[in-house]
Scaffold this active site. Structure first.
Site, PDB file in Angstrom:
ATOM      1  N   LEU A  10      -0.227   0.388   9.891  1.00 26.50           N
ATOM      2  CA  LEU A  10       1.010   0.629  10.653  1.00 26.50           C
ATOM      3  C   LEU A  10       1.650   1.967  10.269  1.00 26.50           C
ATOM      4  CD1 LEU A  10       2.569  -2.960  10.598  1.00 26.50           C
ATOM      5  CD2 LEU A  10       1.373  -1.840  12.479  1.00 26.50           C
ATOM      6  N   ASP A  34      -1.908  -4.217   6.867  1.00 28.59           N
ATOM      7  CA  ASP A  34      -0.771  -3.477   6.316  1.00 28.59           C
ATOM      8  C   ASP A  34       0.021  -4.456   5.458  1.00 28.59           C
ATOM      9  OD1 ASP A  34       0.620  -0.566   7.346  1.00 28.59           O
ATOM     10  OD2 ASP A  34       1.903  -1.931   6.205  1.00 28.59           O
ATOM     11  N   ARG A  36       3.051  -5.068   5.722  1.00 27.43           N
ATOM     12  CA  ARG A  36       3.996  -5.765   6.605  1.00 27.43           C
ATOM     13  C   ARG A  36       3.345  -5.933   7.969  1.00 27.43           C
ATOM     14  NH1 ARG A  36       6.440  -1.715   9.992  1.00 27.43           N
ATOM     15  NH2 ARG A  36       5.411   0.232   9.471  1.00 27.43           N
ATOM     16  N   TYR A 142       1.670  12.716  -7.106  1.00 25.83           N
ATOM     17  CA  TYR A 142       0.879  12.479  -5.889  1.00 25.83           C
ATOM     18  C   TYR A 142      -0.441  13.259  -5.973  1.00 25.83           C
ATOM     19  CZ  TYR A 142      -0.204  12.536  -0.854  1.00 25.83           C
ATOM     20  OH  TYR A 142      -0.807  12.423   0.378  1.00 25.83           O
ATOM     21  N   LYS A 146      -4.381  12.093  -6.152  1.00 26.04           N
ATOM     22  CA  LYS A 146      -5.376  12.569  -5.182  1.00 26.04           C
ATOM     23  C   LYS A 146      -6.620  13.142  -5.885  1.00 26.04           C
ATOM     24  CE  LYS A 146      -3.491  11.170  -1.522  1.00 26.04           C
ATOM     25  NZ  LYS A 146      -4.132  10.077  -0.776  1.00 26.04           N
TER      26      LYS A 146
HETATM   27  N1  SER Z   1       1.696  15.320   4.037  1.00 22.08           N
HETATM   28  C1  SER Z   1       1.617  14.933   2.675  1.00 22.08           C
HETATM   29  C2  SER Z   1       2.905  15.068   1.984  1.00 22.08           C
HETATM   30  O1  SER Z   1       3.680  15.893   2.386  1.00 22.08           O
HETATM   31  C3  SER Z   1       0.590  15.764   1.966  1.00 22.08           C
HETATM   32  O2  SER Z   1      -0.576  15.051   1.845  1.00 22.08           O
HETATM   33  O3  SER Z   1       3.137  14.401   1.040  1.00 22.08           O
END
Ligand code: SER
Length: 317
Positions: A10, A34, A36, A142, A146
């Site tokens: 979603l 998902d 939800r 983040y 990755k």
């Molecule tokens: N679009 C994503 C972000 O801005 C980058 O992978 O976090």
């Protein structure tokens, strides 16, 4: 016909990808999942749908077995700005979710696709024409998830023979489902605000270039890479792909050419600005072009034309 399970169905990518995959592979061959549900979404009403918290490995595998899944497209994850606000949660969701997806693919002897990101690069990475194979020392949580995810997917391929494939997506722009908690989200918001208010205040500073792509090209890239001849794949996790690179004033100029009253102002958010500055200006997609024929159709002008037209139809009604 293969059966594909999509997590995060979603979300920004999933809500369009599931519909496309059902057109290609048949409704009952694409299982949306998902955390939800949403009875109003075509993802829920148009074919099999199950609620799944991707950190629950037992249920992940159980659903994989129930539908005799051949491929997992694992999209469930938090984006960069949310991750920076909740680093422990981001590590847990992004990594445990991926491990569970990989384990499901391993046990069912299936494929796994998961997106990496331009966030897998950091301040010490070459900023322009960023090569496929280069320094990856991101300074965001983040980005750390990755890079770890790319390595883990390569490991599952080498160690267990799982057919893992992935791309490093740039900012994705679409008019269907808004993204949430990303750094590149401004490039979506600006179009909504241009249509609704004829003005936008950017939290990203002028002159900050980032790679971007229109959603139809992103969806095509996923399907194309999943179908690519494995013998041609030198790389797997994950391919640089980008369609355009721009700063806020560039997208504003493209909008202004079509909505002359449009005005752009700035109120820079230091957190997201720092994240944006740690990412490349523009990445080099040539390995994706050579190994599986990546060829985006939209540039800034054609995307702007389409976005404004589609949003005008959706927001005015
Ligand atoms: N679009 C994503 C972000 O801005 C980058 O992978 O976090």
């Amino acid at each position: 016909m293969k059966t594909i399970l999509v997590t995060g169905a979603l979300g920004q990518i999933g809500s369009e990808l599931v519909v496309k995959l059902r057109d290609l592979y048949g409704d009952r061959h694409v299982v949306g999942t998902d955390v939800r549900s949403d009875p109003n979404s075509p993802v829920v009403s148009g074919g099999p749908f199950e609620t799944l918290d991707v950190t629950d490995g037992e249920r992940f595998l159980e659903l994989g077995k129930k539908y005799q899944v051949d491929a997992v497209i694992h999209l469930a994850a938090v984006l960069s700005a949310t991750a920076e606000a909740k680093p422990q949660f981001a590590w847990h969701l992004n990594m445990t979710g991926l491990v569970n997806g990989l384990e499901t693919a391993r046990q069912l002897e299936g494929q796994l696709f998961t997106p990496s990101s331009i966030a897998a690069f950091g301040p010490s990475t070459p900023k322009d024409g960023t090569p496929q194979d280069t320094i990856q020392r991101p300074n965001t949580i983040y980005g750390v998830t990755k890079v770890a995810g790319e390595l883990l997917c390569d490991y599952y391929h080498q160690r267990f023979g799982v057919d893992t494939r992935g791309v490093r997506f740039p900012g994705l722009i679409s008019y269907v489902t808004p993204p949430g908690g990303g750094t590149t989200d401004y490039a979506v918001d600006i179009y909504y605000q241009a249509v609704k208010e004829k003005k936008y205040t950017s939290y990203i500073a002028a002159g900050t270039k980032m790679d971007m792509m229109y959603m139809p090209d992103a969806l095509d890239a996923i399907v194309q890479l999943m179908e690519a001849d494995p013998a041609r794949l030198v790389h797997r996790n994950a391919f640089n792909i980008a369609a355009m690179s721009f700063a806020p004033e560039d997208v504003a100029a493209a909008i202004k050419a079509r909505i002359p009253e449009f005005e752009l102002t700035y109120d820079v958010d230091p957190v997201r600005q720092r994240i944006a500055e740690s990412w490349p200006n523009s990445i080099d997609s040539s390995c994706a072009v050579e190994e599986w024929g990546f060829r985006p159709r939209f540039d800034l002008e054609s995307m702007t034309e389409d976005m404004l037209q589609k949003l005008a139809g959706r927001l005015v009604r």
